[in-house]
Design a protein around this motif. Structure first.
Motif, PDB file in Angstrom:
ATOM      1  N   LYS A 187       0.830  -0.549   0.034  1.00 33.58           N
ATOM      2  CA  LYS A 187       0.189   0.137  -0.029  1.00 33.58           C
ATOM      3  C   LYS A 187       0.920   1.376  -0.561  1.00 33.58           C
ATOM      4  O   LYS A 187       2.119   1.662   0.448  1.00 33.58           O
ATOM      5  CB  LYS A 187      -0.765   0.111   1.546  1.00 33.58           C
ATOM      6  N   LEU A 188       0.307   2.540  -0.362  1.00 27.76           N
ATOM      7  CA  LEU A 188       1.519   3.505  -0.549  1.00 27.76           C
ATOM      8  C   LEU A 188       1.068   4.458   1.080  1.00 27.76           C
ATOM      9  O   LEU A 188       0.336   4.373   1.369  1.00 27.76           O
ATOM     10  CB  LEU A 188       0.452   4.463  -1.972  1.00 27.76           C
ATOM     11  N   LYS A 189       2.347   4.620   1.193  1.00 22.96           N
ATOM     12  CA  LYS A 189       1.919   5.416   2.881  1.00 22.96           C
ATOM     13  C   LYS A 189       1.669   6.199   2.461  1.00 22.96           C
ATOM     14  O   LYS A 189       0.604   6.917   3.067  1.00 22.96           O
ATOM     15  CB  LYS A 189       3.779   6.017   2.514  1.00 22.96           C
ATOM     16  N   THR A 190       1.774   7.620   1.347  1.00 24.77           N
ATOM     17  CA  THR A 190       0.492   8.746   1.087  1.00 24.77           C
ATOM     18  C   THR A 190       0.270   8.731  -0.179  1.00 24.77           C
ATOM     19  O   THR A 190       1.666   8.387  -1.556  1.00 24.77           O
ATOM     20  CB  THR A 190       1.711   9.959   1.411  1.00 24.77           C
ATOM     21  N   LYS A 205       5.786  13.597  -0.177  1.00 22.86           N
ATOM     22  CA  LYS A 205       5.670  12.939   0.490  1.00 22.86           C
ATOM     23  C   LYS A 205       5.166  11.705   0.034  1.00 22.86           C
ATOM     24  O   LYS A 205       4.840  10.720   0.235  1.00 22.86           O
ATOM     25  CB  LYS A 205       4.329  13.334   1.319  1.00 22.86           C
TER      26      LYS A 205
END
Ligand SMILES: Nc1ncnc2c1ncn2[C@@H]1O[C@H](COP(=O)(O)OP(=O)(O)OP(=O)(O)O)[C@@H](O)[C@H]1O
Ligand SMILES: [Mg+2]
Length: 259
Positions: free
Chosen positions: A58-61, A74
């Protein structure tokens, strides 16, 4: 100096995303520092690039969250030493509403992506923006943030019309970004020997003149595989397709250098 390029055509399914991803892939391979901005909530460019380089998880942001926080850095995902992506997710569909909530001033809304990209784009030679196939806050923001647009034009009558409209729209947006230029129109040949295809090319030559790229993209089954599984460079079909795109990329670089 960084060059920012949007691949445009208001018609859907003409190959914008494929071109954005393959251009990014080939430019970074030759050592240019590239940022691919997946500015489309359909996130096809993200999927192709992630599959190509086996990026999982999953993407962090998300890009949209970074937009909300007004800090795109980010959301940057590093893919290779010379390739980064701002990956999109479905939540990016909230971008137009977010802009409206920020300001009622239409003019200010046009500059938001430009404002955010300015904070990070100096790190790259090329920033390539993939957009959805509509006149929308997405395309308007991308064009206002760009130095050039490259129009992908299938050799279909409707795509020629949409290509001309995309160019027209860019000229309207010069009011907000006087520096933006048409770098060229890339013909995407649906059928090399087709009568309609050749007629459309002739019309496009008349309409776009020197803007029409000499090198073109042909229809190739292998590209559908790239969309499904990511880009591969293993067999002769891969190499054949990559060489075809490389010629268009070379002409793209020559055109930028000639500016
Ligand atoms: N040169 C090609 N030969 C064969 N198929 C292609 C070629 N280029 C793209 N395609 C296929 O055409 C379809 C549409 O391509 P792509 O997603 O790049 O178009 P798009 O203009 O970005 O679409 P949208 O408007 O929905 O964003 C994809 O399935 C892709 O695999
Ligand atoms: Mg697309």
């Amino acid at each position: 100096m960084t060059k920012t390029i949007t691949f445009a055509n208001f018609k859907g399914g003409v190959g914008k995303t494929t071109a954005s991803v393959l251009f990014s892939y080939l430019l970074q391979k030759s050592g240019k520092k590239v940022l691919l901005v997946d500015f489309d909530p359909q996130y096809n460019a993200t999927e192709i690039l992630f599959k190509t380089f086996g990026v999982k998880g999953k993407l962090k942001t998300s890009l949209f969250e970074a937009i909300e926080e007004q800090d795109l850095s980010k959301a940057v995902v590093n893919i290779t030493p010379t390739l980064d992506i701002l990956p999109s997710e479905i939540d990016l569909a909230g971008f137009p509403m977010h802009l409206y909530s920020l300001t009622q001033d239409k003019t200010k809304r046009f500059y938001f992506l430009d404002f955010l990209l300015r904070q990070i784009k100096k790190n790259y030679n090329y920033v390539i923006i993939d957009v959805p196939p509509t006149i929308s806050e997405f395309t308007n923001n991308a064009i206002v943030a760009s130095d050039y647009i490259v129009v992908i034009m299938q050799t279909h009558q409707q795509s020629l019309k949409a290509a001309a409209q995309s160019y027209q729209n860019m000229k309207v947006l010069k009011e907000y970004n006087p520096a933006v230029k048409l770098l060229g129109v890339v013909p995407y040949l649906v059928d090399k020997r087709g009568k309609v295809d050749n007629e459309v090319i002739e019309e496009a030559e008349e309409l776009f003149q020197h803007y029409l790229f000499k090198n073109c993209i042909m229809k190739r089954e292998r590209i559908k595989m790239f969309s499904k599984n990511g880009i591969t460079d293993e067999d002769m079909h891969d190499i054949d397709v990559l060489n075809m795109y490389q010629k268009v990329v070379n002409e793209f670089l020559e055109r930028i250098e000639a500016e």
